[in-house]
Design an enzyme around this catalytic site. Structure first.
Site, PDB file in Angstrom:
ATOM      1  N   LYS A 181     -11.543   2.173  12.778  1.00  0.00           N
ATOM      2  CA  LYS A 181     -10.321   2.673  13.405  1.00  0.00           C
ATOM      3  C   LYS A 181     -10.545   3.003  14.880  1.00  0.00           C
ATOM      4  O   LYS A 181      -9.622   2.862  15.695  1.00  0.00           O
ATOM      5  CB  LYS A 181      -9.788   3.886  12.643  1.00  0.00           C
ATOM      6  CG  LYS A 181      -9.021   3.526  11.377  1.00  0.00           C
ATOM      7  CD  LYS A 181      -7.812   2.657  11.697  1.00  0.00           C
ATOM      8  CE  LYS A 181      -7.011   2.273  10.481  1.00  0.00           C
ATOM      9  NZ  LYS A 181      -5.854   1.416  10.822  1.00  0.00           N
TER      10      LYS A 181
ATOM     11  N   GLY B 289       0.812  -1.208   0.000  1.00  0.00           N
ATOM     12  CA  GLY B 289       0.000   0.000   0.000  1.00  0.00           C
ATOM     13  C   GLY B 289       0.848   1.262   0.000  1.00  0.00           C
ATOM     14  O   GLY B 289       2.086   1.209  -0.068  1.00  0.00           O
TER      15      GLY B 289
ATOM     16  N   TYR C  94     -14.839   3.142   7.781  1.00  0.00           N
ATOM     17  CA  TYR C  94     -13.399   3.193   8.036  1.00  0.00           C
ATOM     18  C   TYR C  94     -13.126   3.848   9.381  1.00  0.00           C
ATOM     19  O   TYR C  94     -12.348   3.329  10.196  1.00  0.00           O
ATOM     20  CB  TYR C  94     -12.702   3.961   6.907  1.00  0.00           C
ATOM     21  CG  TYR C  94     -11.214   4.147   7.111  1.00  0.00           C
ATOM     22  CD1 TYR C  94     -10.361   3.062   7.196  1.00  0.00           C
ATOM     23  CD2 TYR C  94     -10.671   5.430   7.204  1.00  0.00           C
ATOM     24  CE1 TYR C  94      -8.993   3.240   7.365  1.00  0.00           C
ATOM     25  CE2 TYR C  94      -9.308   5.619   7.373  1.00  0.00           C
ATOM     26  CZ  TYR C  94      -8.472   4.523   7.459  1.00  0.00           C
ATOM     27  OH  TYR C  94      -7.114   4.707   7.633  1.00  0.00           O
TER      28      TYR C  94
END
Length: 319
Positions: A147, A14, A143
């Site tokens: 997190k 990534g 997301y």
């Protein structure tokens, strides 16, 4: 302990992993940093040692940890904010179940440390501007929610099992080496690519959208510094780190100073604009500065100059 680290990096192909792995290898030695991920072709580009690994398979993580005698995991595998909204189920699976698998393998094998980044996506509209490390977190994206779970799980494993979980809470990350990977702040990366390639770019946010950002060299420094910080000096497990804060218009104007004639247009995308509006304009990283000496090196002007110079070289552009 840090001199004897044998480090497994998940999500190595990534945006962050592709630059963090070489940086770690430079410090700890090539054979002590194992890149991992699901894309074998990209892993080959990063170079050996590497291991094909799916974080949703706990047995695969355990196998690699035992095979290479890993004592530190840097867990980067994740589905980012904009992509996560396209497939919330996948994002939840990788970002939470994958992280739980990493923590469990680390606990069972008594690893020394797990480093896992968080994100400003943990914040939401109710978060006060310039928030500190401990504040209101009511994110509106899968997301961001995942997190928050990552942070809470990390603290839980630290308090219950003594597993040293720590990580930087990152703003938007800007880099010229790796193309954007599906984050809401990726307009700040795309703008440079398109400015160098075509001399124009259409931003998907309003010109007055201000968000915190960090240039990749500073992000890599933050990882390295936090990894080496003495645990006794840490007052939280996840630390805000920020490099700079600017509006989309300020970014466009800065690019235009280095690419004369650069044309910027602004057509806000409803989904990504809504996400951007839910995040703070800047973040307070004073605890990172106090606890382990964090200081950003790069600002908007120096970052823009470096981005454009390097992109011209990598894309084969003259001038």
């Amino acid at each position: 302990m840090w001199l004897a680290m044998i480090i497994l990096v998940t999500g190595s192909t990534g945006q962050i992993g592709s630059e963090l792995v070489p940086a770690l290898r430079e410090v700890y030695g090539k054979d002590r940093v194992i890149a991992s991920g699901r894309n074998v072709a990209k892993l080959r580009e990063i170079g050996e040692p590497y291991a094909e690994l799916d974080v949703l398979r706990r047995d695969e993580i355990a196998r690699v940890v035992k095979e290479y005698k890993v004592n530190v995991i840097v867990h980067l595998a994740a589905v980012l904010s904009a992509k996560g909204e396209q497939d919330p189920s996948l994002a939840w699976d990788i970002n939470t179940n994958g992280t739980l698998n990493v923590f469990e393998v680390a606990r069972e094998n008594r690893l020394d440390m797990v480093v896992v980044p968080s994100s400003i996506a943990v914040y939401g509209p109710e978060t006060p501007d310039n928030p500190g490390d401990i504040t209101v977190m009511r994110p509106k994206t899968i997301y961001g929610i995942s997190k928050v779970v990552t942070e809470l799980l990390g603290e839980y494993y630290y308090l219950k099992y003594g597993l040293d979980v720590r990580g930087p809470r990152l703003p938007g990350v800007i880099s010229w080496k790796t193309p954007p990977g599906g984050g809401t702040t990726d307009y700040a990366v795309e703008a440079f690519y398109e400015a160098v390639k075509r001399g124009e770019y259409t931003f998907w946010v309003r010109p007055d959208t201000r968000l915190p950002m960090i240039y990749m060299p500073d992000a890599i420094r933050a990882f390295m510094m936090l990894m080496r910080a003495d645990n006794s000096a840490l007052t939280v497990r996840f630390y805000n780190v920020q490099g700079m804060s600017f509006t989309a218009k300020e970014l466009a104007d800065t690019i235009a100073r280095y690419i004369p004639g650069f044309k910027a247009d602004f057509k806000p995308d409803p989904l990504r604009q809504r996400i951007a509006d839910s995040w703070p304009k800047s973040i307070d990283d004073s605890k990172a500065r106090r606890d382990w000496g964090w200081r950003p090196v790069w600002g908007l002007e120096s970052m823009a100059r470096d981005m454009i110079e390097n992109l011209k070289k990598s894309l084969g552009k003259k001038g």
